[in-house]
Scaffold this motif. Sequence first.
Motif, PDB file in Angstrom:
ATOM      1  N   ASP A 208      -8.856  -1.451  -6.083  1.00 12.02           N
ATOM      2  CA  ASP A 208      -7.407  -1.434  -6.003  1.00 12.02           C
ATOM      3  C   ASP A 208      -6.949  -0.900  -4.653  1.00 12.02           C
ATOM      4  N   LEU A 209      -7.603   0.156  -4.162  1.00 11.52           N
ATOM      5  CA  LEU A 209      -7.231   0.711  -2.859  1.00 11.52           C
ATOM      6  C   LEU A 209      -7.510  -0.278  -1.746  1.00 11.52           C
ATOM      7  N   ILE A 210      -8.631  -0.971  -1.829  1.00  9.02           N
ATOM      8  CA  ILE A 210      -8.961  -1.975  -0.812  1.00  9.02           C
ATOM      9  C   ILE A 210      -7.899  -3.068  -0.793  1.00  9.02           C
ATOM     10  N   ASN A 214      -4.587  -4.064   2.056  1.00  4.78           N
ATOM     11  CA  ASN A 214      -4.354  -5.410   2.585  1.00  4.78           C
ATOM     12  C   ASN A 214      -3.118  -6.074   1.981  1.00  4.78           C
ATOM     13  N   GLY A 215      -2.188  -5.247   1.510  1.00 11.14           N
ATOM     14  CA  GLY A 215      -0.908  -5.754   1.069  1.00 11.14           C
ATOM     15  C   GLY A 215      -0.855  -6.284  -0.343  1.00 11.14           C
ATOM     16  N   LYS A 216      -1.900  -6.070  -1.126  1.00 10.28           N
ATOM     17  CA  LYS A 216      -1.908  -6.521  -2.515  1.00 10.28           C
ATOM     18  C   LYS A 216      -2.203  -5.321  -3.412  1.00 10.28           C
ATOM     19  N   ALA A 217      -2.539  -5.579  -4.660  1.00 11.00           N
ATOM     20  CA  ALA A 217      -2.915  -4.516  -5.596  1.00 11.00           C
ATOM     21  C   ALA A 217      -3.695  -5.153  -6.730  1.00 11.00           C
ATOM     22  N   PHE A 218      -4.473  -4.354  -7.431  1.00 15.22           N
ATOM     23  CA  PHE A 218      -5.259  -4.879  -8.543  1.00 15.22           C
ATOM     24  C   PHE A 218      -4.331  -5.427  -9.625  1.00 15.22           C
ATOM     25  N   PHE A 219      -3.279  -4.676  -9.924  1.00 16.39           N
ATOM     26  CA  PHE A 219      -2.314  -5.098 -10.934  1.00 16.39           C
ATOM     27  C   PHE A 219      -0.913  -5.181 -10.343  1.00 16.39           C
ATOM     28  N   ALA A 291     -15.248  13.324   1.034  1.00 12.93           N
ATOM     29  CA  ALA A 291     -14.838  12.620   2.243  1.00 12.93           C
ATOM     30  C   ALA A 291     -13.662  11.707   1.906  1.00 12.93           C
ATOM     31  N   PRO A 292     -12.754  11.483   2.861  1.00  8.56           N
ATOM     32  CA  PRO A 292     -11.585  10.648   2.587  1.00  8.56           C
ATOM     33  C   PRO A 292     -11.952   9.172   2.413  1.00  8.56           C
ATOM     34  N   ILE A 293     -11.041   8.431   1.809  1.00  8.20           N
ATOM     35  CA  ILE A 293     -11.227   6.999   1.620  1.00  8.20           C
ATOM     36  C   ILE A 293     -11.144   6.294   2.969  1.00  8.20           C
ATOM     37  N   PRO A 294     -12.129   5.477   3.331  1.00  9.25           N
ATOM     38  CA  PRO A 294     -12.008   4.683   4.559  1.00  9.25           C
ATOM     39  C   PRO A 294     -10.872   3.668   4.432  1.00  9.25           C
ATOM     40  N   SER A 295     -10.423   3.155   5.548  1.00  8.56           N
ATOM     41  CA  SER A 295      -9.327   2.183   5.526  1.00  8.56           C
ATOM     42  C   SER A 295      -9.645   1.001   6.433  1.00  8.56           C
ATOM     43  N   THR A 296      -8.838  -0.012   6.317  1.00 10.07           N
ATOM     44  CA  THR A 296      -9.011  -1.200   7.151  1.00 10.07           C
ATOM     45  C   THR A 296      -8.562  -0.939   8.577  1.00 10.07           C
ATOM     46  N   ASP A 297      -7.436  -0.205   8.716  1.00  7.08           N
ATOM     47  CA  ASP A 297      -6.839  -0.005  10.040  1.00  7.08           C
ATOM     48  C   ASP A 297      -6.909   1.432  10.536  1.00  7.08           C
ATOM     49  N   GLY A 298      -7.582   2.318   9.788  1.00  8.10           N
ATOM     50  CA  GLY A 298      -7.648   3.717  10.194  1.00  8.10           C
ATOM     51  C   GLY A 298      -6.420   4.517   9.823  1.00  8.10           C
ATOM     52  N   LYS A 299      -5.496   3.911   9.084  1.00  2.12           N
ATOM     53  CA  LYS A 299      -4.253   4.594   8.738  1.00  2.12           C
ATOM     54  C   LYS A 299      -3.935   4.488   7.243  1.00  2.12           C
ATOM     55  N   LYS A 300      -3.807   3.269   6.752  1.00  2.00           N
ATOM     56  CA  LYS A 300      -3.339   3.034   5.386  1.00  2.00           C
ATOM     57  C   LYS A 300      -4.521   3.042   4.419  1.00  2.00           C
ATOM     58  N   THR A 301      -4.619   4.066   3.592  1.00  2.00           N
ATOM     59  CA  THR A 301      -5.712   4.135   2.620  1.00  2.00           C
ATOM     60  C   THR A 301      -5.326   3.517   1.275  1.00  2.00           C
ATOM     61  N   GLY A 302      -4.022   3.336   1.043  1.00  2.65           N
ATOM     62  CA  GLY A 302      -3.570   2.790  -0.236  1.00  2.65           C
ATOM     63  C   GLY A 302      -3.597   3.803  -1.366  1.00  2.65           C
ATOM     64  N   ASP A 374      -0.568  15.946   3.132  1.00  2.14           N
ATOM     65  CA  ASP A 374      -0.041  16.297   4.453  1.00  2.14           C
ATOM     66  C   ASP A 374      -0.167  15.138   5.434  1.00  2.14           C
ATOM     67  N   ALA A 375      -1.194  14.294   5.249  1.00  2.00           N
ATOM     68  CA  ALA A 375      -1.403  13.160   6.152  1.00  2.00           C
ATOM     69  C   ALA A 375      -0.420  12.022   5.878  1.00  2.00           C
ATOM     70  N   GLY A 376       0.286  12.097   4.755  1.00  2.41           N
ATOM     71  CA  GLY A 376       1.289  11.087   4.443  1.00  2.41           C
ATOM     72  C   GLY A 376       0.729   9.752   3.983  1.00  2.41           C
ATOM     73  N   VAL A 377      -0.493   9.744   3.456  1.00  2.00           N
ATOM     74  CA  VAL A 377      -1.101   8.471   3.049  1.00  2.00           C
ATOM     75  C   VAL A 377      -0.783   8.107   1.598  1.00  2.00           C
ATOM     76  N   LEU A 378      -0.225   9.045   0.835  1.00  2.00           N
ATOM     77  CA  LEU A 378      -0.002   8.790  -0.582  1.00  2.00           C
ATOM     78  C   LEU A 378       1.151   7.823  -0.805  1.00  2.00           C
ATOM     79  N   GLU A 379       0.942   6.890  -1.716  1.00  2.00           N
ATOM     80  CA  GLU A 379       1.928   5.879  -2.059  1.00  2.00           C
ATOM     81  C   GLU A 379       2.218   5.958  -3.560  1.00  2.00           C
ATOM     82  N   PRO A 380       3.283   5.296  -4.019  1.00  2.00           N
ATOM     83  CA  PRO A 380       3.532   5.254  -5.472  1.00  2.00           C
ATOM     84  C   PRO A 380       2.447   4.463  -6.182  1.00  2.00           C
ATOM     85  N   ILE A 381       2.095   4.888  -7.372  1.00  2.00           N
ATOM     86  CA  ILE A 381       1.138   4.163  -8.185  1.00  2.00           C
ATOM     87  C   ILE A 381       1.848   2.977  -8.838  1.00  2.00           C
ATOM     88  N   THR A 382       1.140   1.880  -9.022  1.00  2.00           N
ATOM     89  CA  THR A 382       1.698   0.713  -9.710  1.00  2.00           C
ATOM     90  C   THR A 382       1.400   0.844 -11.196  1.00  2.00           C
TER      91      THR A 382
END
Length: 427
Positions: A208-210, A214-219, A291-302, A374-382
């Motif tokens: 789901d995070l992956i 990339n602009g989508k979600a599992f659900f 360890a933190p979740i890796p990301s596609t762009d180094g910023k958005k972890t989802g 603090d890093a501001g990566v958290l988003e609303p859950i679907t």
Amino acid sequence: MSRNEGMDRRQLLRLAGLSAAGVGLTAAGCGSGGGSNGAVTIRHAWWGADDRAKKVQECVRLFEKKHPKIKVKTDFQQYADFWKKFNTQAAGGNPPDVIQNAVTFLRKYEAKNVLLDLNPQAKKGNLQLDGFRSGLEKFAEIDGKLLGVPVGSNSMALVIDEKVYEKAGIDHSLGWTWDDWYAGLRKIKSVSHMAGDSGPHGIMYLYDLILRQNGKAFFTKDGMGFGEAELLPYWTESLARVKAGIYADQKKVEQIKPASALAKGISAGEFTWDNFSVRYSAEGKSSYGLAPIPSTDGKKTGQYLGSLMLSGTARTKHPAEVATFISFMTHDPAVARIMGYDRGVPATTAQFEAFQPADAPSKAIGAYETEIADAGVLEPITPHPAGADVVEAAFLRIGSDMSLGKSSPQDSVKQFFSEAKTALASN
């Protein structure tokens, strides 16, 4: 999500999904009554082991002392048994007044009119909704209804064998990418001659995070948020990594269950919920970290915060008392000092500050969630659609079978979407 002690997650999901089928509120309600001394009695049910039960019951005694006109009758079960019993009670119109709940089940039970909308009680002042930590402010809102209040939080993380990562010289700081992570796995294979990961391909919440990166979600709120075109290359590459020894030998992973492949030295890391990480120090002999979740762009972890929550049920005759109890359990500092991190990191700032863990794993969990907030990566859950628990179980099972060589990636993908379609249509 919280630890479901002593059971394999695949078994838990399968049992929960099967037992939840067909639940509805068609019978006449039989709400909780009042006592001879004029006190109102409400029923609270949850899942967990004996240790959690003792802690919750201690909190209940404290609540009753502070609210002598409200008595709380308690009941707890193991995870699968809890849902079996709850489904039977709900189908009979007599569910507990307050239940421990999770986001996976919100839409399922909301669609069957099982859950209480808590918004009216918040407006009346019976339920406090301020003071929640970042990422948990509107956790269980669906279609304008407040169907639960978080009591603790967790988030996906990568648990690593720190000694192996240090030996391989891998930088796993916040902002690393999937390319960085995979390069690290190859280095671990070269330096330590072991698999770098236990095999993440069946973990729905990681995928789901992956997708979210990339602009989508599992659900989506109505169903699946991706298709075969996304999953096929992911599972194809995963199988190739298993065969190359980059991911662990899945036969060995299966053989040692319910023990962790990471704790048993079969791999150097695995993705899971951060509050699950306390198990590794108990099971293994190395030093483990988050360890933190890796990301596609180094910023958005989802990423988002998952959580156990408390929900009221729609048939309760005492919604005000239900709300008062939920508010106490989520805000009173004494509750945090009793519960600790048993249900995740305390959801409110008051409780988070009231309990300072002494053990290293819990300290690491608190620090990890503070870092990502603090890093501001958290988003609303679907919010998940009804049937999401069955879909999660299918993703885990089919992904595992594929990696064991029981089916090809192509056939596995088709089977998954076929089962997912059936699960979502039947709920």
